[in-house]
Design an enzyme around this catalytic site. Structure first.
Site, PDB file in Angstrom:
ATOM      1  N   ARG A 153       0.818  -1.237  -0.067  1.00  0.00           N
ATOM      2  CA  ARG A 153       0.169  -0.130   0.044  1.00  0.00           C
ATOM      3  C   ARG A 153       0.927   1.194  -0.006  1.00  0.00           C
ATOM      4  NH1 ARG A 153      -2.743  -3.502   2.817  1.00  0.00           N
ATOM      5  NH2 ARG A 153      -1.579  -3.334   4.826  1.00  0.00           N
ATOM      6  N   GLU A 191       4.876 -10.366  14.974  1.00  0.00           N
ATOM      7  CA  GLU A 191       4.282 -11.083  16.338  1.00  0.00           C
ATOM      8  C   GLU A 191       4.696 -12.403  16.180  1.00  0.00           C
ATOM      9  OE1 GLU A 191       0.152  -9.988  16.484  1.00  0.00           O
ATOM     10  OE2 GLU A 191      -0.016 -10.883  18.361  1.00  0.00           O
TER      11      GLU A 191
HETATM   12  P1  AMP Z   1       4.663  -2.490  11.389  1.00  0.00           P
HETATM   13  O1  AMP Z   1       5.851  -2.881  10.802  1.00  0.00           O
HETATM   14  O2  AMP Z   1       4.269  -3.196  12.848  1.00  0.00           O
HETATM   15  O3  AMP Z   1       4.891  -1.032  11.777  1.00  0.00           O
HETATM   16  O4  AMP Z   1       3.703  -2.676  10.559  1.00  0.00           O
HETATM   17  C1  AMP Z   1       3.590  -1.801   9.528  1.00  0.00           C
HETATM   18  C2  AMP Z   1       3.115  -2.479   7.959  1.00  0.00           C
HETATM   19  O5  AMP Z   1       1.898  -3.360   8.371  1.00  0.00           O
HETATM   20  C3  AMP Z   1       2.535  -1.449   7.129  1.00  0.00           C
HETATM   21  O6  AMP Z   1       2.895  -1.766   5.878  1.00  0.00           O
HETATM   22  C4  AMP Z   1       0.771  -1.558   7.125  1.00  0.00           C
HETATM   23  O7  AMP Z   1       0.352  -1.617   5.630  1.00  0.00           O
HETATM   24  C5  AMP Z   1       0.670  -3.243   7.930  1.00  0.00           C
HETATM   25  N1  AMP Z   1      -0.040  -2.893   9.158  1.00  0.00           N
HETATM   26  C6  AMP Z   1       0.009  -3.145  10.346  1.00  0.00           C
HETATM   27  N2  AMP Z   1      -0.806  -2.929  11.028  1.00  0.00           N
HETATM   28  C7  AMP Z   1      -1.996  -2.424  10.197  1.00  0.00           C
HETATM   29  C8  AMP Z   1      -3.404  -2.397  10.732  1.00  0.00           C
HETATM   30  N3  AMP Z   1      -3.966  -2.366  11.760  1.00  0.00           N
HETATM   31  N4  AMP Z   1      -4.195  -1.851   9.684  1.00  0.00           N
HETATM   32  C9  AMP Z   1      -3.580  -1.888   8.266  1.00  0.00           C
HETATM   33  N5  AMP Z   1      -2.147  -2.194   7.893  1.00  0.00           N
HETATM   34  C10 AMP Z   1      -1.569  -2.653   9.008  1.00  0.00           C
END
Ligand code: AMP
Length: 178
Positions: A66, A103
């Protein structure tokens, strides 16, 4: 693009929360209603790029998948190039890779070794900052290719997950924070 009068609150109203997607307990932030509305989409790009003018940025880097949507539009707006950071195994030429913890298990992302000339000024964009692992890994890839990160920007930040901690040392912008 004429800056549209779109506020972060307008964008927030259009973001759809989908409970338990893709698995139980996740509150998925669906940005497709923002993209489908020409005014909101343009407003989101305006908000993500408002501190920069054409000539200040050599390339906008987007994170699979995205992040590509916002980064490619921002690149056109800033008359800059677009560079994809992709999931491991998707880029055809030689790559640098970075792994980060999820996770459960881990994930790897990659960039072409010649994606940017050393010293290039780049913006890094993704749709959402959660724990920060993805963006931190992308920033590490950009360091490997010698890019200078001007800012890391997100349409959405899940502030309660403290993802910014993993991006210490970089300017971080988010438009809508939960
Ligand atoms: P992180 O590495 O935990 O910061 O996760 C970020 C990535 O996971 C991004 O590329 C987001 O598109 C996706 N992502 C994580 N959590 C969500 C959420 N609650 N809703 C939509 N996309 C998420």
């Amino acid at each position: 693009m004429i800056p549209p009068a779109v506020t972060p609150a307008d964008i927030e109203k259009a973001i759809r929360n989908v409970p338990d997607f893709p698995k139980p307990g996740i509150q998925f932030k669906d940005i497709t209603p923002v993209l489908a509305d020409a005014r909101l989409f343009a407003g989101a790009i305006h908000q993500l790029t408002k501190d920069f003018k054409p000539g200040m940025v050599d390339a906008v880097v987007g994170i699979d998948a995205r992040g590509f949507i916002f980064a490619a539009a921002a690149a056109l707006h800033l008359q800059a190039g677009f560079i994809p950071v992709r999931k491991k195994g998707k880029l055809p030429y030689q790559t640098h890779e970075e792994s980060y913890d999820l996770e459960y298990g881990s994930n790897s992302i990659a960039i072409h070794i010649d994606a940017v000339a050393p010293g290039s000024r780049v913006l890094l964009i993704d749709d959402l900052l959660a724990t920060g692992g993805t963006a931190a890994a992308a920033a590490a890839l950009l360091k490997k290719v010698g890019a200078e990160i001007l800012e890391i920007s997100f349409l959405i930040e899940l502030g309660f997950l403290d993802g910014r901690k993993k991006l210490a040392g970089y300017p971080v912008r988010s438009i809508v924070c939960y």
